[in-house]
Design a protein around this motif. Sequence first.
Motif, short mmCIF file in Angstrom:
data_model
loop_
_atom_site.label_atom_id
_atom_site.label_comp_id
_atom_site.label_asym_id
_atom_site.label_seq_id
_atom_site.Cartn_x
_atom_site.Cartn_y
_atom_site.Cartn_z
N LEU A 16 1.54 12.42 9.40
CA LEU A 16 1.22 12.60 7.97
C LEU A 16 0.05 13.56 7.80
N LYS A 17 -0.99 13.41 8.61
CA LYS A 17 -2.16 14.30 8.51
C LYS A 17 -1.73 15.75 8.70
N LEU A 18 -0.87 15.99 9.71
CA LEU A 18 -0.47 17.37 9.97
C LEU A 18 0.35 17.93 8.81
N LYS A 19 1.30 17.15 8.32
CA LYS A 19 2.13 17.59 7.19
C LYS A 19 1.27 17.95 5.99
N GLU A 20 0.39 17.03 5.65
CA GLU A 20 -0.38 17.16 4.42
C GLU A 20 -1.20 18.43 4.35
N ILE A 21 -1.89 18.75 5.43
CA ILE A 21 -2.86 19.84 5.29
C ILE A 21 -2.42 21.14 5.96
N ALA A 71 0.85 -1.19 0.00
CA ALA A 71 0.00 0.00 0.00
C ALA A 71 0.89 1.24 0.00
N CYS A 72 0.26 2.41 -0.06
CA CYS A 72 0.98 3.69 0.00
C CYS A 72 0.29 4.60 1.02
N GLY A 73 1.05 5.52 1.55
CA GLY A 73 0.48 6.60 2.37
C GLY A 73 -0.32 6.10 3.56
N THR A 74 -1.48 6.69 3.74
CA THR A 74 -2.34 6.32 4.86
C THR A 74 -2.74 4.85 4.81
N SER A 75 -2.95 4.34 3.62
CA SER A 75 -3.32 2.91 3.49
C SER A 75 -2.18 2.02 3.98
N TRP A 76 -0.95 2.47 3.77
CA TRP A 76 0.22 1.75 4.30
C TRP A 76 0.21 1.77 5.84
N GLY A 111 -12.30 14.64 0.72
CA GLY A 111 -11.14 15.35 1.26
C GLY A 111 -9.87 14.60 0.89
N VAL A 112 -8.86 15.34 0.47
CA VAL A 112 -7.63 14.66 0.05
C VAL A 112 -6.99 13.92 1.21
N ALA A 113 -7.04 14.49 2.40
CA ALA A 113 -6.48 13.81 3.56
C ALA A 113 -7.41 12.66 3.96
N SER A 114 -6.87 11.49 3.96
CA SER A 114 -7.68 10.30 4.19
C SER A 114 -8.03 10.17 5.67
N THR A 115 -9.29 9.96 5.98
CA THR A 115 -9.72 9.85 7.38
C THR A 115 -10.55 8.58 7.59
N THR A 118 -11.85 2.54 8.44
CA THR A 118 -12.62 1.41 7.90
C THR A 118 -11.69 0.32 7.34
N GLN A 119 -10.54 0.73 6.85
CA GLN A 119 -9.55 -0.30 6.43
C GLN A 119 -9.14 -1.14 7.63
N ILE A 120 -8.87 -0.47 8.74
CA ILE A 120 -8.49 -1.21 9.95
C ILE A 120 -9.63 -2.14 10.38
N ALA A 175 -3.54 -6.01 -0.83
CA ALA A 175 -3.31 -4.65 -1.34
C ALA A 175 -4.39 -3.75 -0.77
N ILE A 176 -3.96 -2.67 -0.13
CA ILE A 176 -4.93 -1.75 0.48
C ILE A 176 -4.91 -0.43 -0.30
N SER A 177 -6.08 0.01 -0.73
CA SER A 177 -6.15 1.28 -1.46
C SER A 177 -7.55 1.87 -1.39
N GLN A 178 -7.65 3.04 -0.84
CA GLN A 178 -8.94 3.73 -0.80
C GLN A 178 -9.49 3.91 -2.21
N SER A 179 -8.69 4.57 -3.05
CA SER A 179 -9.17 4.92 -4.40
C SER A 179 -9.25 3.70 -5.30
N GLY A 180 -8.38 2.73 -5.04
CA GLY A 180 -8.27 1.59 -5.95
C GLY A 180 -7.59 1.94 -7.26
N GLU A 181 -6.94 3.10 -7.29
CA GLU A 181 -6.31 3.54 -8.55
C GLU A 181 -4.83 3.85 -8.40
N THR A 182 -4.25 3.65 -7.25
CA THR A 182 -2.86 4.05 -7.03
C THR A 182 -1.90 3.23 -7.89
N ALA A 183 -1.10 3.94 -8.70
CA ALA A 183 -0.28 3.26 -9.71
C ALA A 183 0.73 2.30 -9.09
#
Length: 366
Positions: free
Chosen positions: A242-247, A57-62, A155-159, A164-166, A103-111
């Motif tokens: 990550l949340k703080l950095k991102e936004i 996975a990447c990012g928050t999904s990771w 929202g771009v920042a995943s919450t 729900t993944q967890i 494989a974990i992905s919110q969007s299901g589109e991460t390259a």
Amino acid sequence: EKNGYDHFMLKEIYEQPDAITDTYRGRMLVDQGIVRMAGVDDNISKFLNARRILIVACGTSWHAGLVAEYIFEDFARIPVEVEYASEFRYRNPVIYRDDVVIAISQSGETADTMAAIKLAKEKGAFVFGVCNVVGSSISRETHAGAYTHAGPEIGVASTKAFTTQITVLSLIALKLAKEKGTISNSDFHLYLRELELIPNKIKEALQSNEHITDVARKYKDASNFLYLGRGFNFPVALEGALKLKEISYIHAEGYPAAEMKHGPIALIDEMMPVVVIATRKGHYEKVISNIQEIKSRKGKIIGIVTKGDKEVRELADYVIEVPETVEAFTPLLTTIPLQLLSYHIALMLDKNVDQPRNLAKSVTVE
Ligand code: F6R
């Protein structure tokens, strides 16, 4: 469309109780003591015979994958490795035919995640997807899967995708643990009941919103933040940073609390806010001694604590309470104040909360 909220991010933070209920609805039959998920049930022998579980996975999904590592190993005693999809795909990784790749992905589109899936399939592994967007590329490319059913995340920042993944991954781990006999029947039932209570406990955690606004006001001008957590909450520290950095564009780092003395402690002075996840279950005494180390170097302490906590309150500049639950599910609660803290800081700094600079909701290029 924002349903009265100022931003999608805030709406999605507040949607988490309902989103998690939607995630486990029909899958977790608490009274009967059953967890059923078609994608797992149809492939149960692959899961039960898995040599390892590899999570990509990447990012928050990771980060959700890292929480799942602790949960799978603890409940189901299956060795787990969690990989950044972008590293995995280019590393010539060892993949066995009897590995299960999740494989974990919110969007299901991460390259990068998509490329990791293709590689794992080529090597003959069974690939299971945990996606939010129904019909997305990753949900189609995987052999089987389970949707998070969190509803659209704008929202771009995943919450809500994270919590729900967890939840989905906890359900899978519980199911496998029951089948394998790696947890007792009474623990299995206890965990189901605890998971069922999480949405209401998140509602309770959300009641700290006003208080978190005060914390945000106090530290919004800091140029650095440190986030510390241990065990199941180490990944939550990474996610909070990550949340703080991102936004808010404030530099923040997450660390396992005990790693502090191997370097980051050098950064601590009276200008450094340190968010410490110090819930009563899970290395509590050790985290308290970490807090003392920060305090003696004049760092500012924001403790995320279990309701009614006294010890951390005595040491910390601020505490934010979350309800009590079993240790494995504390990430579902401790995440909430960290999401709100980053939201309020970004808002006070006048940043574009829903569409932070340089970021896209789905990263379809590598
Ligand atoms: C964090 C964030 C990103 C995504 C990452 C993976 O708030 O939004 O780090 O988590 O790009 O995206 P998905 O889950 O869609 O594969």
